[in-house]
Write a protein that holds these residues in place. Structure first.
Motif, PDB file in Angstrom:
ATOM      1  N   PRO A   1      15.082 -32.305   0.847  1.00 59.03           N
ATOM      2  CA  PRO A   1      14.733 -30.875   0.971  1.00 59.03           C
ATOM      3  C   PRO A   1      13.278 -30.653   0.557  1.00 59.03           C
ATOM      4  N   THR A   2      12.636 -29.712   1.221  1.00 58.29           N
ATOM      5  CA  THR A   2      11.225 -29.441   0.905  1.00 58.29           C
ATOM      6  C   THR A   2      11.086 -28.503  -0.289  1.00 58.29           C
ATOM      7  N   PHE A   3      12.138 -27.724  -0.596  1.00 57.27           N
ATOM      8  CA  PHE A   3      12.078 -26.816  -1.747  1.00 57.27           C
ATOM      9  C   PHE A   3      12.456 -27.574  -3.021  1.00 57.27           C
ATOM     10  N   ASP A   4      12.077 -26.999  -4.160  1.00 57.15           N
ATOM     11  CA  ASP A   4      12.332 -27.645  -5.446  1.00 57.15           C
ATOM     12  C   ASP A   4      13.752 -27.368  -5.939  1.00 57.15           C
ATOM     13  N   PRO A   5      14.283 -28.224  -6.829  1.00 57.64           N
ATOM     14  CA  PRO A   5      15.611 -27.982  -7.403  1.00 57.64           C
ATOM     15  C   PRO A   5      15.704 -26.628  -8.094  1.00 57.64           C
ATOM     16  N   VAL A   6      16.895 -26.066  -8.048  1.00 58.09           N
ATOM     17  CA  VAL A   6      17.149 -24.773  -8.669  1.00 58.09           C
ATOM     18  C   VAL A   6      17.433 -24.985 -10.151  1.00 58.09           C
ATOM     19  N   GLU A   7      16.699 -24.270 -10.992  1.00 54.27           N
ATOM     20  CA  GLU A   7      16.874 -24.430 -12.430  1.00 54.27           C
ATOM     21  C   GLU A   7      18.144 -23.734 -12.901  1.00 54.27           C
ATOM     22  N   GLY A   8      18.663 -24.187 -14.062  1.00 54.67           N
ATOM     23  CA  GLY A   8      19.829 -23.532 -14.646  1.00 54.67           C
ATOM     24  C   GLY A   8      21.024 -24.464 -14.711  1.00 54.67           C
ATOM     25  N   GLU A   9      22.157 -23.895 -15.115  1.00 60.15           N
ATOM     26  CA  GLU A   9      23.375 -24.668 -15.246  1.00 60.15           C
ATOM     27  C   GLU A   9      23.814 -25.195 -13.883  1.00 60.15           C
ATOM     28  N   SER A  10      24.505 -26.347 -13.906  1.00 61.61           N
ATOM     29  CA  SER A  10      24.970 -26.946 -12.661  1.00 61.61           C
ATOM     30  C   SER A  10      25.991 -26.040 -11.981  1.00 61.61           C
ATOM     31  N   THR A  11      25.789 -25.808 -10.715  1.00 62.17           N
ATOM     32  CA  THR A  11      26.705 -24.948  -9.967  1.00 62.17           C
ATOM     33  C   THR A  11      27.503 -25.708  -8.920  1.00 62.17           C
ATOM     34  N   VAL A  12      27.167 -26.966  -8.664  1.00 65.04           N
ATOM     35  CA  VAL A  12      27.845 -27.697  -7.589  1.00 65.04           C
ATOM     36  C   VAL A  12      28.668 -28.867  -8.082  1.00 65.04           C
ATOM     37  N   SER A  13      28.386 -29.370  -9.274  1.00 65.98           N
ATOM     38  CA  SER A  13      29.048 -30.586  -9.740  1.00 65.98           C
ATOM     39  C   SER A  13      30.206 -30.240 -10.650  1.00 65.98           C
ATOM     40  N   LYS A  14      31.401 -30.704 -10.272  1.00 65.95           N
ATOM     41  CA  LYS A  14      32.575 -30.522 -11.120  1.00 65.95           C
ATOM     42  C   LYS A  14      33.210 -31.887 -11.360  1.00 65.95           C
ATOM     43  N   GLY A  15      33.492 -32.173 -12.639  1.00 66.22           N
ATOM     44  CA  GLY A  15      34.202 -33.395 -12.956  1.00 66.22           C
ATOM     45  C   GLY A  15      33.395 -34.657 -12.760  1.00 66.22           C
ATOM     46  N   ARG A  16      32.067 -34.533 -12.679  1.00 67.54           N
ATOM     47  CA  ARG A  16      31.242 -35.736 -12.526  1.00 67.54           C
ATOM     48  C   ARG A  16      29.922 -35.508 -13.236  1.00 67.54           C
TER      49      ARG A  16
ATOM     50  N   ALA B   1      27.721 -39.449   2.698  1.00 69.20           N
ATOM     51  CA  ALA B   1      28.425 -38.450   1.893  1.00 69.20           C
ATOM     52  C   ALA B   1      28.088 -38.580   0.420  1.00 69.20           C
ATOM     53  N   THR B   2      28.067 -39.828  -0.092  1.00 62.46           N
ATOM     54  CA  THR B   2      27.743 -40.045  -1.502  1.00 62.46           C
ATOM     55  C   THR B   2      26.310 -39.603  -1.799  1.00 62.46           C
ATOM     56  N   ALA B   3      25.378 -39.989  -0.941  1.00 62.77           N
ATOM     57  CA  ALA B   3      23.975 -39.612  -1.153  1.00 62.77           C
ATOM     58  C   ALA B   3      23.812 -38.093  -1.130  1.00 62.77           C
ATOM     59  N   THR B   4      24.492 -37.434  -0.213  1.00 65.37           N
ATOM     60  CA  THR B   4      24.394 -35.970  -0.139  1.00 65.37           C
ATOM     61  C   THR B   4      24.922 -35.319  -1.405  1.00 65.37           C
ATOM     62  N   ARG B   5      26.056 -35.803  -1.918  1.00 60.39           N
ATOM     63  CA  ARG B   5      26.615 -35.236  -3.150  1.00 60.39           C
ATOM     64  C   ARG B   5      25.628 -35.390  -4.305  1.00 60.39           C
ATOM     65  N   LEU B   6      24.991 -36.533  -4.415  1.00 58.09           N
ATOM     66  CA  LEU B   6      24.038 -36.763  -5.499  1.00 58.09           C
ATOM     67  C   LEU B   6      22.798 -35.885  -5.359  1.00 58.09           C
ATOM     68  N   ILE B   7      22.335 -35.725  -4.144  1.00 60.66           N
ATOM     69  CA  ILE B   7      21.164 -34.882  -3.913  1.00 60.66           C
ATOM     70  C   ILE B   7      21.501 -33.417  -4.203  1.00 60.66           C
ATOM     71  N   GLU B   8      22.701 -32.973  -3.832  1.00 52.01           N
ATOM     72  CA  GLU B   8      23.127 -31.621  -4.170  1.00 52.01           C
ATOM     73  C   GLU B   8      23.182 -31.418  -5.683  1.00 52.01           C
ATOM     74  N   GLN B   9      23.638 -32.437  -6.411  1.00 47.27           N
ATOM     75  CA  GLN B   9      23.698 -32.340  -7.869  1.00 47.27           C
ATOM     76  C   GLN B   9      22.308 -32.163  -8.459  1.00 47.27           C
ATOM     77  N   LEU B  10      21.345 -32.915  -7.940  1.00 46.08           N
ATOM     78  CA  LEU B  10      19.988 -32.813  -8.474  1.00 46.08           C
ATOM     79  C   LEU B  10      19.347 -31.487  -8.076  1.00 46.08           C
ATOM     80  N   TRP B  11      19.498 -31.090  -6.819  1.00 52.19           N
ATOM     81  CA  TRP B  11      18.881 -29.840  -6.352  1.00 52.19           C
ATOM     82  C   TRP B  11      19.669 -28.616  -6.839  1.00 52.19           C
ATOM     83  N   ASN B  12      20.912 -28.845  -7.266  1.00 56.34           N
ATOM     84  CA  ASN B  12      21.743 -27.813  -7.883  1.00 56.34           C
ATOM     85  C   ASN B  12      22.131 -26.695  -6.917  1.00 56.34           C
ATOM     86  N   VAL B  13      22.235 -27.033  -5.647  1.00 59.48           N
ATOM     87  CA  VAL B  13      22.697 -26.083  -4.626  1.00 59.48           C
ATOM     88  C   VAL B  13      23.487 -26.852  -3.569  1.00 59.48           C
ATOM     89  N   PRO B  14      24.462 -26.204  -2.935  1.00 63.06           N
ATOM     90  CA  PRO B  14      25.134 -26.843  -1.796  1.00 63.06           C
ATOM     91  C   PRO B  14      24.159 -27.038  -0.644  1.00 63.06           C
TER      92      PRO B  14
END
Length: 455
Positions: A320-335, A296-309
């Motif tokens: 994931p084989t696709f690249d991180p999504v550019e722009g403001e963070s959309t998945v990370s709140k309070g961390r 769960a922790t690893a998934t949350r961190l990977i979502e933060q970097l890739w910037n998508v759920p």
């Protein structure tokens, strides 16, 4: 040439990814007995201080509470005040936010703690970057990065004005043991674009004059703030290569503010694993890293970097084989997300995927390898060597130990490493002073002012 003395402190880990909840030895992070046991063990090891982090809101991601936040986090001042009553020499350092608090309140709380502890209080001055935390406070919202440190500097300046509104000679005893004060004792006025306050500060000069000031930011603005204002830095650079670069960079900034090399201590946070042999310790360290980074922790961190759920992501499979999504963070709140550690999200993703391919690691194993804190791993003699090397080569002035087990995780270090350092003459065999400033070799601010005036 004399060898540098090593400073050692302890970080009560609370809710973060150094904690291994699954270990049978793990205890509560909210019951007072855990804090008391941890603090008294640090004092048995003659540590400089205990460091307690602060969290102002449960962290969330994808609408769920972050898996390491499930126990919450009690108030810092309450815990430190209670620990003052069950320890005698150990310094008591707490993180308190400068973005959502007020100078009078915080200055009063730290001055009170310094009195209650007979001069052992320290404040880690931090800022808050996110609107999510701000929702808990009247002002709400958040500050732009340029304003965060500007407000922190103003906040600390205002608090210092309050602490300095009393002098040691403002309070005297007469024959009747009644207190007499000068008419202007505690009087202050502070005005700038952030604060407009005036009145009388109602806590007399504390034993240290002022609490010891820590700073933990790693940005250029944070390093500059530390060089100008802090007594010590809580650093994340716990290895020799990065530590020496950080140490040299921050220390060179001191001259600009008329400060000497020894007026600012650099203390990285490090984990540690001690075994009977280096090989045994390395095996345990590998297992601990995997336990620290659950799926769960690893998934949350990977979502933060890739910037998508990533709702169907298997952390024990590939990235994931696709690249991180550019722009403001959309998945990370309070961390503070992984993206905050490096602006090039794609570069970090490529680096992680390269490590996984080269070493045959899963995504979770790669995250555990790539972003785990620098650590001391080996036999007691090896750990002592590693720590001594950091300090003698100017990568640090000491360390803040972050054990993976609470509250008993300090015991192996106290029992097996501390005696070796003492035998080598690089670590105290007993406390020589009573205040935290004395433990850290920092001058009382009144004496500094007197020396500057004389020169």
């Amino acid at each position: 040439m004399s060898r540098k003395q090593i400073h050692i402190a302890a970080h009560f880990p609370g809710v973060n990814n150094t904690t291994v909840w699954s270990d049978p030895a793990a205890g509560s992070h909210i019951e007072f007995d855990s804090f008391r046991t941890f603090a008294q063990e640090a004092e048995r090891g003659k540590f400089d201080f205990l460091f307690l982090a602060e969290g102002l809101r449960l962290r969330e991601q994808n609408g769920e509470i972050y898996d390491l936040d499930v126990v919450g986090r009690p108030d810092t001042f309450t815990i430190l005040a209670a620990l003052a009553a069950v320890t005698d020499r150990l310094g008591l350092a707490g993180t308190i936010n400068s973005t959502f608090n007020e100078p009078y309140e915080v200055a009063r709380q730290f001055a009170s703690l310094d009195h209650l502890s007979a001069g052992r209080a320290a404040w880690n001055v931090v800022t808050s970057w996110d609107e999510f935390t701000g929702e808990n406070f009247r002002r709400g919202g958040f500050l732009a990065e340029s304003d965060r440190y500007a407000r922190a500097e103003s906040f600390l300046s205002a608090a210092t004005t309050l602490w300095d509104s009393w002098n040691d000679d403002d309070l005297t005893d007469d024959a009747s043991d009644e207190f007499l004060t000068r008419g202007d004792a505690g009087a202050y006025s502070y005005r700038d674009r952030f604060f407009d306050i005036e009145g009388r500060f109602n806590v007399p000069r504390s034993p240290q004059g002022r609490p010891v000031i820590f700073q933990a930011g790693d940005s250029d603005a944070g390093r500059e703030f530390a060089a100008a204002e802090a007594d010590a830095i809580f650093s994340r650079h716990g290895d020799l290569e990065n530590g020496t670069k950080f140490y040299a960079d921050v220390k060179r900034r001191l001259a600009k503010y008329g400060r000497r090399h020894d007026e600012l201590l650099i203390l990285p946070a490090v984990t540690f694993i001690i075994g009977d042999t280096d090989a045994e310790a390395a095996d345990v360290a590998h297992e601990v890293r995997l336990a620290q980074f659950s799926a769960a922790t690893a998934t949350r961190l990977i979502e933060q970097l890739w910037n998508v759920p990533l709702p169907d992501f298997d952390a024990d499979g590939p990235f994931p084989t696709f690249d991180p999504v550019e722009g403001e963070s959309t998945v990370s709140k309070g961390r503070a997300s992984v993206r905050m550690l490096g602006r090039d999200a794609k570069g970090i993703a490529d680096q992680w995927r390269g490590i996984a391919a080269a070493q045959g690691l899963s995504a979770r194993e790669t995250v555990a390898t790539a972003i785990a804190r620098g650590g001391l791993v080996g036999s007691p003699e090896t750990v002592a060597d590693q720590l001594d090397e950091l300090v003698q080569n100017d990568a640090a002035d000491g360390v803040i130990l972050a054990p993976h087990i609470t509250p008993g995780g300090l015991t192996p270090f106290v029992d097996r490493v501390v005696p070796i350092l003492q035998e080598r003459g690089v670590y105290r065999t007993d406390y020589e002073g009573s205040t935290l400033r004395e433990h850290l070799g920092l001058a009382h601010p009144d004496r500094v002012a007197t020396q500057e005036a004389a020169s």
